[in-house]
Design a protein around this motif. Structure first.
Motif, PDB file in Angstrom:
ATOM      1  N   GLU A  49     -46.118  -8.844   3.323  1.00 19.34           N
ATOM      2  CA  GLU A  49     -46.240  -7.919   2.193  1.00 19.34           C
ATOM      3  C   GLU A  49     -47.402  -6.946   2.393  1.00 19.34           C
ATOM      4  N   THR A  50     -48.542  -7.480   2.864  1.00 21.42           N
ATOM      5  CA  THR A  50     -49.705  -6.599   3.070  1.00 21.42           C
ATOM      6  C   THR A  50     -49.429  -5.599   4.183  1.00 21.42           C
ATOM      7  N   LEU A  51     -48.766  -6.062   5.242  1.00 26.00           N
ATOM      8  CA  LEU A  51     -48.455  -5.154   6.342  1.00 26.00           C
ATOM      9  C   LEU A  51     -47.607  -3.987   5.824  1.00 26.00           C
ATOM     10  N   THR A  52     -46.593  -4.309   5.018  1.00 29.63           N
ATOM     11  CA  THR A  52     -45.716  -3.270   4.473  1.00 29.63           C
ATOM     12  C   THR A  52     -46.517  -2.302   3.597  1.00 29.63           C
ATOM     13  N   LYS A  53     -47.383  -2.885   2.755  1.00 25.18           N
ATOM     14  CA  LYS A  53     -48.200  -2.048   1.853  1.00 25.18           C
ATOM     15  C   LYS A  53     -49.081  -1.093   2.659  1.00 25.18           C
ATOM     16  N   ASN A  54     -49.676  -1.612   3.724  1.00 28.66           N
ATOM     17  CA  ASN A  54     -50.566  -0.780   4.543  1.00 28.66           C
ATOM     18  C   ASN A  54     -49.803   0.296   5.314  1.00 28.66           C
ATOM     19  N   LEU A  55     -48.602  -0.063   5.786  1.00 31.47           N
ATOM     20  CA  LEU A  55     -47.799   0.945   6.490  1.00 31.47           C
ATOM     21  C   LEU A  55     -47.417   2.065   5.532  1.00 31.47           C
ATOM     22  N   LEU A  56     -47.105   1.686   4.295  1.00 31.77           N
ATOM     23  CA  LEU A  56     -46.742   2.697   3.289  1.00 31.77           C
ATOM     24  C   LEU A  56     -47.945   3.585   2.964  1.00 31.77           C
ATOM     25  N   GLU A  57     -49.116   2.973   2.910  1.00 30.94           N
ATOM     26  CA  GLU A  57     -50.343   3.729   2.636  1.00 30.94           C
ATOM     27  C   GLU A  57     -50.572   4.747   3.757  1.00 30.94           C
ATOM     28  N   GLN A  58     -50.306   4.300   4.989  1.00 28.92           N
ATOM     29  CA  GLN A  58     -50.556   5.165   6.150  1.00 28.92           C
ATOM     30  C   GLN A  58     -49.608   6.370   6.191  1.00 28.92           C
TER      31      GLN A  58
END
Ligand SMILES: Cc1cc2nc3c(=O)[nH]c(=O)nc-3n(C[C@H](O)[C@H](O)[C@H](O)COP(=O)(O)OP(=O)(O)OC[C@H]3O[C@@H](n4cnc5c(N)ncnc54)[C@H](O)[C@@H]3O)c2cc1C
Length: 339
Positions: free
Chosen positions: A63-72
């Motif tokens: 979930e965090t990986l997805t959130k960070n990719l979206l942020e990027q």
């Protein structure tokens, strides 16, 4: 008709990072995914599990990986078309015309297939009437729980989704939870709560029972369920919900004339192009000598496929290699340097 530089099939981690790599070199992408959420396997299969091999991130969950990719990729204001499966593609002069299950059409010189192990699809009821009533009384997901208010609802399944929705909907609907085994396999606290609701008369539970037929003409009026010992019961209901888990299907991808090797798409490792010009494949779906089905490999593949897309999207421009640390142009694109 939506025109774009690149249509990305799949909003898994690899599709998401490809958006960033395309955005940096000035290309616009649209992303289509069959699921109702962004993140692919990371979100659908292991949102809470820690991942330990993302470069420079010692530990993070799916979930965090997805959130960070979206942020990027935030600076690129990407459109996501969820709940849409890419169905058909065909060549129209220098572009690919792409059609989805929801009848959206896209026109793009490039397609990046980042479709992982194929599209996630719900396992369906095996009784023949189920298809006829699909989305008209037979459902495999809940988009708006209010739709079920004051209705008679039968929920099938023994996992977390079946238990959680039975508990939730029982607050405002007449719910019967039906499972083919006596024990539930979902979280223990959910199973205990469901049994408690049953004792309090808030929820009916029928185990071990399986569906044997659906009754009704234009809409469902009832179902018949059958126990292992052959005992049959009729239940009056307005709708039935099946939560039997997901299956992964390569689906329409097999019909696009692409070379396939054991459910994966062979690519060249120079730019991750397939046997069709302008169609690239990256992440779990692609294959080449030495391929590792890891997220970090997919990131590298996306970087090279993005440069491959540049040639067809900007035929009159020359691609220039630049670093994000020092390039004013790249920094402007990600919004860290004012124009
Ligand atoms: C339990 C588990 C643990 C894992 N742990 C690790 C780990 O620790 N480290 C690691 O690197 N990797 C790990 N992996 C593997 C990793 O999750 C995959 O390598 C990664 O998800 C691949 O990303 P992807 O973007 O290529 O595909 P996916 O994540 O599979 O996403 C593909 C998306 O494409 C969509 N799609 C497919 N076909 C269509 C279509 N026709 N139309 C529209 N949408 C479509 C699907 O719905 C899906 O959302 C793990 C996998 C599992 C199952």
């Amino acid at each position: 008709m939506i025109k774009t530089d690149v249509l990305i099939i799949g909003a898994g981690p690899v599709g998401l990072f490809a958006v960033q790599q395309l955005g940096l070199i000035g290309l616009k992408a649209e992303v289509v995914d069959n699921l109702d959420k962004i993140g692919g396997q990371c979100i659908e299969l292991y949102p809470d599990k820690p991942i330990y091999d993302i470069p420079a991130i010692p530990e993070c969950t799916g979930e965090t990986l997805t959130k960070n990719l979206l942020e990027q990729i935030k600076p690129f204001q990407t459109n996501f078309h969820l709940n849409e499966r890419v169905q058909e593609i065909y060549k129209e002069q220098n572009n690919w015309k792409i059609t989805t299950s929801g009848k959206k059409t896209f026109l793009a010189p490039n397609i990046i297939i980042a479709a992982g192990v194929g599209s996630f699809e719900p396992r369906k009821f095996s009784v023949k009437e189920a298809e006829k009533f699909e989305n008209n009384g037979v459902f495999y997901s809940i988009k708006d729980k209010n739709f079920f208010k004051n209705k008679k609802v039968c929920i099938f399944g023994g996992g977390d989704s079946a238990l959680d929705w039975a508990i939730e909907l029982s607050k405002f609907a007449d719910v019967t939870l039906i499972h083919r085994r006596p024990e539930f396999r979902g979280a223990e606290h959910s199973a205990t709560l469901a049994r408690q609701f049953e004792k309090e008369g808030k929820l009916k539970i029928k185990t071990p029972f399986q569906i044997s037929s659906i009754e009704g003409d234009n809409k469902i009026t009832g179902i018949t369920v059958k126990a292992e010992d052959g005992k049959v019961e009729k239940i009056s209901t307005d709708c039935i919900l099946g939560f039997f888990g997901l299956i992964m299907k390569l689906g329409p991808i097999t019909e696009w004339g692409l070379n396939l090797d054991n459910k994966t798409i062979p690519v060249n490792t120079e730019n991750f192009q397939t046997n069709k010009e302008g169609i690239f494949a990256i992440g779990d779906i692609c294959t080449y000598p030495g391929k590792l089905k890891l997220i970090l490999s997919g990131f590298h593949e996306g970087a090279l496929a993005a440069r491959g897309c540049f040639k067809l999207a900007r035929p009159n421009e020359k691609y220039r290699f630049e670093f994000t640390t020092t390039s004013k142009t790249l920094q402007e694109r990600i919004g860290v340097k004012k124009k």
